[in-house]
Design a protein around this motif. Structure first.
Motif, PDB file in Angstrom:
ATOM      1  N   UNK A  37       0.843  -1.190   0.000  1.00  0.00           N
ATOM      2  CA  UNK A  37       0.000   0.000   0.000  1.00  0.00           C
ATOM      3  C   UNK A  37       0.879   1.240   0.000  1.00  0.00           C
ATOM      4  N   UNK A  38       0.606   2.191  -0.929  1.00  0.00           N
ATOM      5  CA  UNK A  38       1.382   3.400  -1.006  1.00  0.00           C
ATOM      6  C   UNK A  38       1.000   4.321   0.129  1.00  0.00           C
ATOM      7  N   UNK A  39       1.910   5.257   0.432  1.00  0.00           N
ATOM      8  CA  UNK A  39       1.649   6.213   1.492  1.00  0.00           C
ATOM      9  C   UNK A  39       0.695   7.288   1.010  1.00  0.00           C
ATOM     10  N   UNK A  40       0.007   7.997   1.940  1.00  0.00           N
ATOM     11  CA  UNK A  40      -0.950   9.000   1.531  1.00  0.00           C
ATOM     12  C   UNK A  40      -0.299  10.114   0.728  1.00  0.00           C
ATOM     13  N   UNK A  41      -1.004  10.612  -0.263  1.00  0.00           N
ATOM     14  CA  UNK A  41      -0.495  11.711  -1.053  1.00  0.00           C
ATOM     15  C   UNK A  41      -0.435  12.953  -0.197  1.00  0.00           C
ATOM     16  N   UNK A  42       0.625  13.724  -0.375  1.00  0.00           N
ATOM     17  CA  UNK A  42       0.810  14.924   0.420  1.00  0.00           C
ATOM     18  C   UNK A  42       1.109  16.106  -0.489  1.00  0.00           C
ATOM     19  N   UNK A  43       1.192  17.281   0.118  1.00  0.00           N
ATOM     20  CA  UNK A  43       1.330  18.487  -0.653  1.00  0.00           C
ATOM     21  C   UNK A  43       2.772  18.883  -0.913  1.00  0.00           C
ATOM     22  N   UNK A  44       3.721  18.141  -0.597  1.00  0.00           N
ATOM     23  CA  UNK A  44       5.097  18.542  -0.836  1.00  0.00           C
ATOM     24  C   UNK A  44       5.911  18.301   0.401  1.00  0.00           C
ATOM     25  N   UNK A  45       7.173  17.941   0.206  1.00  0.00           N
ATOM     26  CA  UNK A  45       7.995  17.629   1.344  1.00  0.00           C
ATOM     27  C   UNK A  45       7.687  16.247   1.846  1.00  0.00           C
ATOM     28  N   UNK A  46       8.414  15.804   2.858  1.00  0.00           N
ATOM     29  CA  UNK A  46       8.217  14.458   3.349  1.00  0.00           C
ATOM     30  C   UNK A  46       6.910  14.302   4.077  1.00  0.00           C
ATOM     31  N   UNK A  47       6.348  13.127   3.994  1.00  0.00           N
ATOM     32  CA  UNK A  47       5.188  12.785   4.818  1.00  0.00           C
ATOM     33  C   UNK A  47       5.747  12.217   6.101  1.00  0.00           C
TER      34      UNK A  47
ATOM     35  N   UNK B 290      21.302  19.104  -2.378  1.00  0.00           N
ATOM     36  CA  UNK B 290      20.178  19.639  -3.163  1.00  0.00           C
ATOM     37  C   UNK B 290      19.728  18.695  -4.274  1.00  0.00           C
ATOM     38  N   UNK B 291      20.670  18.054  -4.941  1.00  0.00           N
ATOM     39  CA  UNK B 291      20.312  17.119  -6.006  1.00  0.00           C
ATOM     40  C   UNK B 291      19.592  15.896  -5.482  1.00  0.00           C
ATOM     41  N   UNK B 292      20.063  15.371  -4.367  1.00  0.00           N
ATOM     42  CA  UNK B 292      19.420  14.197  -3.762  1.00  0.00           C
ATOM     43  C   UNK B 292      18.017  14.536  -3.277  1.00  0.00           C
ATOM     44  N   UNK B 293      17.864  15.731  -2.703  1.00  0.00           N
ATOM     45  CA  UNK B 293      16.552  16.155  -2.215  1.00  0.00           C
ATOM     46  C   UNK B 293      15.576  16.284  -3.378  1.00  0.00           C
ATOM     47  N   UNK B 294      16.026  16.884  -4.473  1.00  0.00           N
ATOM     48  CA  UNK B 294      15.167  17.027  -5.643  1.00  0.00           C
ATOM     49  C   UNK B 294      14.760  15.658  -6.172  1.00  0.00           C
ATOM     50  N   UNK B 295      15.716  14.757  -6.310  1.00  0.00           N
ATOM     51  CA  UNK B 295      15.399  13.418  -6.818  1.00  0.00           C
ATOM     52  C   UNK B 295      14.405  12.705  -5.918  1.00  0.00           C
ATOM     53  N   UNK B 296      14.545  12.874  -4.610  1.00  0.00           N
ATOM     54  CA  UNK B 296      13.644  12.186  -3.683  1.00  0.00           C
ATOM     55  C   UNK B 296      12.231  12.742  -3.792  1.00  0.00           C
ATOM     56  N   UNK B 297      12.124  14.061  -3.927  1.00  0.00           N
ATOM     57  CA  UNK B 297      10.790  14.654  -4.047  1.00  0.00           C
ATOM     58  C   UNK B 297      10.144  14.281  -5.380  1.00  0.00           C
ATOM     59  N   UNK B 298      10.932  14.237  -6.427  1.00  0.00           N
ATOM     60  CA  UNK B 298      10.394  13.819  -7.725  1.00  0.00           C
ATOM     61  C   UNK B 298       9.878  12.390  -7.644  1.00  0.00           C
ATOM     62  N   UNK B 299      10.653  11.515  -7.029  1.00  0.00           N
ATOM     63  CA  UNK B 299      10.229  10.119  -6.885  1.00  0.00           C
ATOM     64  C   UNK B 299       8.944  10.028  -6.073  1.00  0.00           C
ATOM     65  N   UNK B 300       8.853  10.806  -5.009  1.00  0.00           N
ATOM     66  CA  UNK B 300       7.678  10.775  -4.149  1.00  0.00           C
ATOM     67  C   UNK B 300       6.431  11.235  -4.903  1.00  0.00           C
ATOM     68  N   UNK B 301       6.534  12.367  -5.574  1.00  0.00           N
ATOM     69  CA  UNK B 301       5.402  12.878  -6.335  1.00  0.00           C
ATOM     70  C   UNK B 301       5.028  11.934  -7.472  1.00  0.00           C
TER      71      UNK B 301
END
Length: 312
Positions: free
Chosen positions: A1-11, A167-178
Motif C-alpha cells: 500500500x502506497x503512502x498518503x499523497x501529500x502536498x510537498x515535502x516528506x510525509x 540539493x540534487x538528492x533532495x530534488x530526486x527524492x521529491x520527484x520520486x515521491x510525487x
C-alpha cells in the motif's frame, strides 16, 4: 500500500499520544487524491485500523494493562462512529474529485476541495478529544520520558533522510515521491509529465530544515501540554480535569494544523499551494486514457467507502 499523497515535502509522523497523523488516519485513509492512500485493499486496511493504530501508539506510550484495554475499546468506538457518520461524507469528496478528472482544473479549483476535508478532520478531532484526554491524564512521567526518546528518534530519522541530503538528492527524492503518488492515480507518467514535474520541483522553495524545526516544535508542544496537565494547580473535579484536557488537546491540534511560527506556517501554506499547482498541471497534461483510469479508480474508492459505511 502506497503512502498518503501529500502536498510537498516528506510525509512525516507527528506523534501526539496517538500522533496527529495516526488519529487523523481514521479519517484520511480514504481522503481525496492529495491525501488519499492508493491502496488495493481499502476495506481490509480500514477495518484493521483500530488494531494497527493501537500497536503503533503503544510504541510511543508504552501503555500499561488498564490503558491498553481502554484505548483498544476507545479506538473501536471511534471507528464505529466514523464508519457511520463520516465515511458517507468522504464518499462525496471522492465523487467531487472524480468529477474533476474530466476537466482541466486550475490550482484554485483543486485547493477548493480542501476546506471540506479540513471540516472532516475537525469533526474527528472533536470526537476523539475525550479518549485522547483520558489517555493523556493517565500517562506517567516514565511514559512521557519514553515518548520524548521516541520523538528524538523520529527527528534523527527526518534529519538523516531529508535535511542531510544534497540539493540534487533532495530534488530526486521529491520527484520520486510525487511520481509514485501521481502514478497511483493516473498510471505511468509520460516523459513530458515527468519533465514538468521536475521543473516545478526545481523551482520549489521547500526547505526540509523548516520541516524538521516544525516537527521539533510540535514534539515539545505536545510534551509541554501533557506535563502541564499533570501538574495543574488548583484541585478540580474529575469532570473539570477531563474538560481541561480535552481543550488542551484541541488547542494543540489547532497549533499543529496552523503552526504559530510564521516561517513554519508560510512553508506549510506554500506547500499546499504548490501541491495544488502540480496536480492541476498533471491533470491538464493527462491523456484521455489517464483521465479514464483516474476516474475509474476514484469511483472504485468511493464504492469501497460506501460498502465500508454499511458494514456493522
Amino acid at each position: 500500500m502506497k503512502r498518503p499523497l501529500a502536498f510537498g515535502g516528506p510525509v512525516t509522523t507527528t506523534p501526539a499520544i496517538l500522533s496527529l497523523r495516526r488519529i487523523i488516519s481514521l479519517a484520511t485513509l480514504l481522503m481525496a487524491v492529495l491525501w488519499l492512500s492508493a491502496c488495493s485493499a481499502v476495506k481490509l486496511s480500514y477495518n484493521a485500523l483500530p488494531e494497527v493504530s493501537y500497536w503503533w501508539a503503544d510504541a510511543y506510550g508504552d501503555f500499561n494493562g488498564e490503558q491498553s484495554l481502554r484505548l483498544k475499546q476507545d479506538l473501536a468506538d471511534l471507528q464505529a462512529w466514523h464508519r457511520t457518520r463520516e465515511l458517507p461524507r468522504y464518499r462525496e469528496l471522492l465523487l467531487n474529485l472524480e468529477r474533476l478528472t474530466s476537466t482541466e482544473p486550475d490550482a484554485a479549483q483543486l485547493c477548493s476541495l480542501l476546506p471540506p476535508a479540513r471540516e472532516r478532520l475537525q469533526a474527528l478531532a472533536e470526537q476523539s478529544a475525550p479518549m485522547i484526554a483520558r489517555l493523556a491524564l493517565s500517562l506517567s512521567p516514565a511514559q512521557l520520558d519514553h515518548m520524548d526518546k521516541k520523538f528524538a528518534k523520529n527527528e534523527a530519522k527526518l534529519r538523516s533522510e531529508w535535511v542531510e541530503l544534497s540539493p540534487g538528492e533532495l530534488l530526486d527524492k521529491r520527484i520520486e515521491q510525487y511520481t509514485d503518488r501521481a502514478e497511483s492515480l493516473y498510471g505511468r507518467l509520460n516523459a513530458a509529465q515527468r519533465q514538468g514535474l521536475r521543473e516545478a520541483l526545481q523551482a520549489s522553495a521547500f526547505d526540509p530544515r523548516i520541516r524538521l524545526a516544525e516537527q521539533q516544535r510540535r514534539h515539545q508542544d505536545m510534551l509541554g501540554t501533557l506535563r502541564r496537565l499533570r501538574s495543574s494547580g488548583a484541585p478540580q473535579t474529575q469532570a473539570q480535569t477531563q474538560a481541561q484536557a480535552e481543550q488542551a488537546w484541541l488547542a494543540y491540534l489547532a497549533r499543529a494544523l496552523s503552526p504559530p511560527v510564521p516561517a513554519h506556517r508560510e512553508q506549510q501554506e506554500h506547500s499546499i499551494e504548490e501541491g495544488c499547482q502540480i496536480y492541476a498541471q498533471l491533470q491538464r497534461q493527462a491523456t484521455p486514457e489517464q483521465r479514464d483510469k483516474a476516474a475509474k479508480r476514484l469511483r472504485g474508492w468511493a464504492s469501497d467507502v460506501q460498502a465500508l459505511s454499511q458494514q456493522r
